[in-house]
Design a protein around this motif. Structure first.
Motif, PDB file in Angstrom:
ATOM      1  N   LEU A 216       0.823  -1.210   0.000  1.00 21.29           N
ATOM      2  CA  LEU A 216       0.000   0.000   0.000  1.00 21.29           C
ATOM      3  C   LEU A 216       0.856   1.260   0.000  1.00 21.29           C
ATOM      4  O   LEU A 216       0.494   2.268  -0.608  1.00 21.29           O
ATOM      5  N   LYS A 217       1.999   1.196   0.660  1.00 23.09           N
ATOM      6  CA  LYS A 217       2.901   2.352   0.689  1.00 23.09           C
ATOM      7  C   LYS A 217       3.592   2.558  -0.659  1.00 23.09           C
ATOM      8  O   LYS A 217       3.870   3.684  -1.065  1.00 23.09           O
ATOM      9  N   LEU A 218       3.858   1.461  -1.359  1.00 22.36           N
ATOM     10  CA  LEU A 218       4.581   1.532  -2.633  1.00 22.36           C
ATOM     11  C   LEU A 218       3.720   2.055  -3.771  1.00 22.36           C
ATOM     12  O   LEU A 218       4.192   2.835  -4.609  1.00 22.36           O
ATOM     13  N   CYS A 219       2.468   1.655  -3.807  1.00 19.60           N
ATOM     14  CA  CYS A 219       1.616   1.964  -4.951  1.00 19.60           C
ATOM     15  C   CYS A 219       1.092   3.405  -4.905  1.00 19.60           C
ATOM     16  O   CYS A 219       1.124   4.068  -3.872  1.00 19.60           O
ATOM     17  N   GLY A 220       0.609   3.868  -6.059  1.00 14.41           N
ATOM     18  CA  GLY A 220       0.147   5.243  -6.168  1.00 14.41           C
ATOM     19  C   GLY A 220      -0.915   5.606  -5.166  1.00 14.41           C
ATOM     20  O   GLY A 220      -0.899   6.695  -4.573  1.00 14.41           O
ATOM     21  N   VAL A 221      -1.858   4.701  -4.960  1.00 15.92           N
ATOM     22  CA  VAL A 221      -2.900   4.869  -3.944  1.00 15.92           C
ATOM     23  C   VAL A 221      -3.012   3.582  -3.154  1.00 15.92           C
ATOM     24  O   VAL A 221      -3.137   2.501  -3.733  1.00 15.92           O
ATOM     25  N   GLY A 222      -2.959   3.702  -1.840  1.00 15.42           N
ATOM     26  CA  GLY A 222      -3.127   2.552  -0.962  1.00 15.42           C
ATOM     27  C   GLY A 222      -4.447   2.648  -0.231  1.00 15.42           C
ATOM     28  O   GLY A 222      -4.719   3.663   0.422  1.00 15.42           O
ATOM     29  N   VAL A 223      -5.267   1.611  -0.349  1.00 13.53           N
ATOM     30  CA  VAL A 223      -6.611   1.621   0.225  1.00 13.53           C
ATOM     31  C   VAL A 223      -6.730   0.547   1.301  1.00 13.53           C
ATOM     32  O   VAL A 223      -6.474  -0.635   1.028  1.00 13.53           O
ATOM     33  N   ALA A 224      -7.112   0.950   2.500  1.00 15.74           N
ATOM     34  CA  ALA A 224      -7.305   0.015   3.606  1.00 15.74           C
ATOM     35  C   ALA A 224      -8.776  -0.361   3.726  1.00 15.74           C
ATOM     36  O   ALA A 224      -9.660   0.501   3.632  1.00 15.74           O
ATOM     37  N   MET A 225      -9.034  -1.639   3.929  1.00 14.91           N
ATOM     38  CA  MET A 225     -10.393  -2.090   4.173  1.00 14.91           C
ATOM     39  C   MET A 225     -10.851  -1.617   5.552  1.00 14.91           C
ATOM     40  O   MET A 225     -10.038  -1.411   6.460  1.00 14.91           O
ATOM     41  N   GLY A 226     -12.165  -1.480   5.725  1.00 17.24           N
ATOM     42  CA  GLY A 226     -12.695  -1.088   7.024  1.00 17.24           C
ATOM     43  C   GLY A 226     -12.377  -2.089   8.113  1.00 17.24           C
ATOM     44  O   GLY A 226     -12.294  -1.743   9.298  1.00 17.24           O
ATOM     45  N   ASN A 227     -12.154  -3.349   7.726  1.00 16.69           N
ATOM     46  CA  ASN A 227     -11.814  -4.409   8.671  1.00 16.69           C
ATOM     47  C   ASN A 227     -10.304  -4.587   8.828  1.00 16.69           C
ATOM     48  O   ASN A 227      -9.848  -5.524   9.493  1.00 16.69           O
ATOM     49  N   ALA A 228      -9.509  -3.699   8.233  1.00 14.19           N
ATOM     50  CA  ALA A 228      -8.051  -3.814   8.294  1.00 14.19           C
ATOM     51  C   ALA A 228      -7.543  -3.564   9.716  1.00 14.19           C
ATOM     52  O   ALA A 228      -8.197  -2.908  10.534  1.00 14.19           O
ATOM     53  N   ILE A 229      -6.345  -4.076   9.974  1.00 15.74           N
ATOM     54  CA  ILE A 229      -5.710  -3.797  11.263  1.00 15.74           C
ATOM     55  C   ILE A 229      -5.311  -2.315  11.291  1.00 15.74           C
ATOM     56  O   ILE A 229      -5.163  -1.665  10.261  1.00 15.74           O
ATOM     57  N   ASP A 230      -5.131  -1.779  12.498  1.00 13.56           N
ATOM     58  CA  ASP A 230      -4.845  -0.356  12.647  1.00 13.56           C
ATOM     59  C   ASP A 230      -3.582   0.066  11.912  1.00 13.56           C
ATOM     60  O   ASP A 230      -3.512   1.166  11.352  1.00 13.56           O
ATOM     61  N   GLU A 231      -2.575  -0.810  11.908  1.00 13.03           N
ATOM     62  CA  GLU A 231      -1.316  -0.465  11.254  1.00 13.03           C
ATOM     63  C   GLU A 231      -1.493  -0.211   9.757  1.00 13.03           C
ATOM     64  O   GLU A 231      -0.780   0.612   9.171  1.00 13.03           O
ATOM     65  N   VAL A 232      -2.435  -0.920   9.138  1.00 18.27           N
ATOM     66  CA  VAL A 232      -2.708  -0.714   7.711  1.00 18.27           C
ATOM     67  C   VAL A 232      -3.488   0.587   7.512  1.00 18.27           C
ATOM     68  O   VAL A 232      -3.194   1.383   6.614  1.00 18.27           O
ATOM     69  N   LYS A 233      -4.463   0.824   8.368  1.00 21.31           N
ATOM     70  CA  LYS A 233      -5.264   2.044   8.252  1.00 21.31           C
ATOM     71  C   LYS A 233      -4.398   3.293   8.405  1.00 21.31           C
ATOM     72  O   LYS A 233      -4.630   4.315   7.746  1.00 21.31           O
ATOM     73  N   GLN A 234      -3.397   3.216   9.263  1.00 19.10           N
ATOM     74  CA  GLN A 234      -2.558   4.380   9.540  1.00 19.10           C
ATOM     75  C   GLN A 234      -1.711   4.809   8.350  1.00 19.10           C
ATOM     76  O   GLN A 234      -1.387   5.992   8.203  1.00 19.10           O
ATOM     77  N   ILE A 235      -1.354   3.878   7.482  1.00 20.17           N
ATOM     78  CA  ILE A 235      -0.478   4.227   6.360  1.00 20.17           C
ATOM     79  C   ILE A 235      -1.241   4.382   5.051  1.00 20.17           C
ATOM     80  O   ILE A 235      -0.671   4.810   4.046  1.00 20.17           O
TER      81      ILE A 235
END
Length: 258
Positions: A216-235
């Motif tokens: 998600l950090k590498l790609c042009g847009v990173g999208v986190a699912m609503g059920n994602a862990i907090d670490e994913v949502k933060q980035i």
């Protein structure tokens, strides 16, 4: 942004809890494909244990075994394998540190092996085919080893002993994956971009777990699912609905120009 590829993790992202892709999501993906946007999958599952869930999707790209194997339009373009001797060493170290009876899975290019105590299909009917083995005479090259480790100290010791591997824990249990140091989703994406003739900025990536953070950090847009862990949502650049409520389908309706 000018999107040329949509790239999806599977479990907890593109797949609902029942391991299906929603009708709305499929419809939106077909519209995107009609606009010339490529569809890709990037999963920690083996290829063997992925395709039965996404056969209807017919993706242009499949990144499997957490980045150790990349297929572009039916042709393998990247493979990061442990040798037979390296694979035996992985298994021996896991058993030495985590116990002789620890559960282990091994991905090869064609198959998925597991010394399971309970047949996984008895717990989850949607689970793909796994070949039972006790690993005592296992003699194959491999793409990925996963180990179930309940003791965090043992997990950390194994991680240090296998310092030449990339290690990530899955948030929904006590499983840890070990691949070649170069076998990550983000490194696989770079190989994929070369083959496809696109840049990472041309990709919108979707994920929910630790192994998706780099992607998600590498790609042009990173999208986190609503059920994602907090670490994913933060980035992530965006957070959408969860995987069981058409989060991806609604995002595509709203943010991709049809």
């Amino acid at each position: 942004m000018k999107c040329k590829m949509l790239l999806f993790d599977l479990d907890g992202t593109l797949l609902r809890t029942d391991k299906t892709i929603s009708k709305i999501t499929m419809q939106e993906l077909e519209k995107c494909r009609g606009q010339g946007i490529m569809i890709g999958v990037s999963t920690s599952r083996s290829e063997k244990n992925s395709m039965e869930f996404i056969a209807e999707l017919n993706p242009d790209v499949v990144i499997s075994s957490a980045g150790a194997l990349v297929k572009y339009r039916g042709t393998y373009i990247y493979k990061a394998e442990f040798t037979q001797a390296e694979t035996r060493n992985l298994i021996q170290k896991a058993r030495k540190i985590c116990g002789e009876d620890c559960e282990i899975t091994i991905d090869t290019v064609e198959k998925h092996y597991w010394n399971y105590k309970i047949d996984p299909k008895q717990q989850d009917k949607s689970w793909g085919d796994s070949i039972y083995t006790d690993f005592h005479d296992f003699n194959q090259a491999s793409l990925k080893m996963c180990v179930e480790i309940f003791d965090e100290k043992a997990a950390e010791k194994l991680r240090k002993d296998l310092s030449d591997c990339d290690c990530v824990r899955f948030s929904d249990g006590y499983w840890y994956k070990f691949t070649k140091k170069t076998a990550t989703k983000e490194n696989a994406i770079l190989h994929m971009c070369t083959a496809c003739g696109i840049d990472t900025d041309d990709i919108i990536a979707f994920g929910d777990d630790y192994a998706d953070i780099g992607m998600l950090k590498l790609c042009g847009v990173g999208v986190a699912m609503g059920n994602a862990i907090d670490e994913v949502k933060q980035i992530a650049d965006y957070m959408i609905g969860n995987n069981d409520n058409d989060g991806i389908g609604k995002y595509l309706q709203n943010y991709i120009k049809k």
